[in-house]
Motif scaffolding. Structure first.
Motif, PDB file in Angstrom:
ATOM      1  N   TYR A 190      -7.055  -8.479  -1.645  1.00 38.01           N
ATOM      2  CA  TYR A 190      -6.556  -7.304  -0.925  1.00 38.01           C
ATOM      3  C   TYR A 190      -5.040  -7.217  -0.944  1.00 38.01           C
ATOM      4  CZ  TYR A 190     -11.366  -7.067   0.678  1.00 38.01           C
ATOM      5  OH  TYR A 190     -12.731  -6.974   0.712  1.00 38.01           O
TER       6      TYR A 190
ATOM      7  N   ASP B 268      -8.947  -0.382  -1.597  1.00 36.38           N
ATOM      8  CA  ASP B 268      -8.147  -1.238  -0.722  1.00 36.38           C
ATOM      9  C   ASP B 268      -7.969  -2.645  -1.266  1.00 36.38           C
ATOM     10  OD1 ASP B 268     -10.770  -2.049  -0.416  1.00 36.38           O
ATOM     11  OD2 ASP B 268     -10.680  -2.180   1.774  1.00 36.38           O
TER      12      ASP B 268
ATOM     13  N   CYS C  32      -7.333   7.165  -2.505  1.00 38.69           N
ATOM     14  CA  CYS C  32      -8.497   6.895  -1.662  1.00 38.69           C
ATOM     15  C   CYS C  32      -9.083   8.187  -1.105  1.00 38.69           C
ATOM     16  CB  CYS C  32      -8.116   5.948  -0.533  1.00 38.69           C
ATOM     17  SG  CYS C  32      -7.732   4.297  -1.107  1.00 38.69           S
TER      18      CYS C  32
ATOM     19  N   ARG D  50      -1.521   5.404  -3.318  1.00 39.88           N
ATOM     20  CA  ARG D  50      -2.776   4.675  -3.139  1.00 39.88           C
ATOM     21  C   ARG D  50      -3.630   5.346  -2.078  1.00 39.88           C
ATOM     22  NH1 ARG D  50      -2.995  -1.708  -1.642  1.00 39.88           N
ATOM     23  NH2 ARG D  50      -5.061  -1.776  -0.780  1.00 39.88           N
ATOM     24  N   ARG D  51      -2.993   5.771  -0.964  1.00 42.47           N
ATOM     25  CA  ARG D  51      -3.743   6.457   0.083  1.00 42.47           C
ATOM     26  C   ARG D  51      -4.295   7.787  -0.431  1.00 42.47           C
ATOM     27  NH1 ARG D  51       0.316   4.029   3.447  1.00 42.47           N
ATOM     28  NH2 ARG D  51       1.665   5.850   3.207  1.00 42.47           N
TER      29      ARG D  51
ATOM     30  N   ARG E 235       0.869  -1.176   0.000  1.00 37.49           N
ATOM     31  CA  ARG E 235       0.000   0.000   0.000  1.00 37.49           C
ATOM     32  C   ARG E 235       0.899   1.217   0.000  1.00 37.49           C
ATOM     33  NH1 ARG E 235      -2.727  -3.862   2.832  1.00 37.49           N
ATOM     34  NH2 ARG E 235      -4.933  -4.037   2.356  1.00 37.49           N
TER      35      ARG E 235
END
Length: 266
Positions: free
Chosen positions: A259, A95, A16, A12-13, A8
């Protein structure tokens, strides 16, 4: 030793965060470069899972550039930014990645069942992976949830060791989750009360002429086996088609959310 991992990332965060604000396009189509509304603000599936070049995706949709009906395959470098909703696309939370295969989907050679699966590769995605069960140690770990089963024949596979045949897989039939051995589809019962959407860890460790299968970190069975052309697969392999499941359309499918996925060879 080489290792294929997922991670992650900060990007990626950030994706989101944008998704939570409702930013991004609202295109809804199943075309080969399409992005669904729910994943428009996410990274591509490859970036969400941190996939390296050592994978390709096999999809249950027809390859427009092949003669007849042939499943679409996407390799690197195209895979790095590829998204095809609803068959291979990020979750709305960014996620995980949803893999979907409908009963009327295109199928690969030597099977009548559709799949949306990652196939292990080497050489930055240029060559099919092929390794021995008696040389080295080979590990697959998949954090996943099975979300949907096809009607009538409610069976899917989620995670495989292959060498031309299914050497061992995680297989759900209704609420019963099994590890298989070759053609024995009920070799080891893991649970008879699996609830769709429940996340679990599937793990295979191959070495010394054995397959060790783990469920949520606990060793479930050891299978003696010898082969020389092994490789891993992750995603969904729907065990139904229009001959044994209805309706015969895209509303009838198997689906798995992955995931995290990692492969290690040593």
């Amino acid at each position: 030793m080489y290792k294929i991992t997922s991670s992650r990332t900060n990007r990626r965060r950030a994706a989101c965060a944008f998704a939570s604000l409702g930013l991004g396009a609202t295109l809804l189509t199943a075309g080969p470069t399409a992005v669904a509304a729910e994943s428009a603000a996410c990274e591509s599936p490859s970036k969400v899972l941190g996939l390296t070049g050592n994978w390709k995706i096999q999809l249950p949709v027809d390859d427009p550039n092949a003669s007849g009906t042939q499943p679409l395959e996407i390799k690197q470098p195209a895979l790095a930014s590829y998204n095809n909703a609803p068959w291979f696309t990020p979750t709305s939370a960014c996620d995980g990645v949803k893999f979907r295969a409908a009963v009327n989907g295109a199928t690969t050679t030597n099977t009548s069942y559709p799949r949306s699966e990652l196939r292990e590769m080497t050489n930055n995605g240029a060559t099919n992976a092929s390794w021995s069960s008696t040389s080295g140690t080979h590990t697959l770990i998949v954090d996943q949830a099975i979300n949907k089963l096809p009607a009538t024949k409610s069976h899917v596979v989620a995670g495989q060791i292959h060498d031309g045949n299914d050497r061992s897989v995680f297989r759900l039939e209704g609420s019963s989750l099994y590890v298989t051995k070759d053609n024995d589809t009920h070799y080891k019962l893991l649970t008879n009360s699996y609830k769709l959407g429940t996340k679990f860890e599937a793990k295979f460790v191959v070495g010394g002429g054995n397959i060790k299968a783990y469920y949520n970190g606990v060793l479930q069975t050891t299978i003696p086996v010898k082969f020389t052309t092994g490789y891993f697969k992750a995603g969904v392999y729907t065990q139904a088609n229009c001959g044994n499941s209805s309706p015969c359309d895209t509303s009838n499918y198997g689906e798995v959310t992955v995931y995290n996925v990692s492969v290690k060879h040593s």
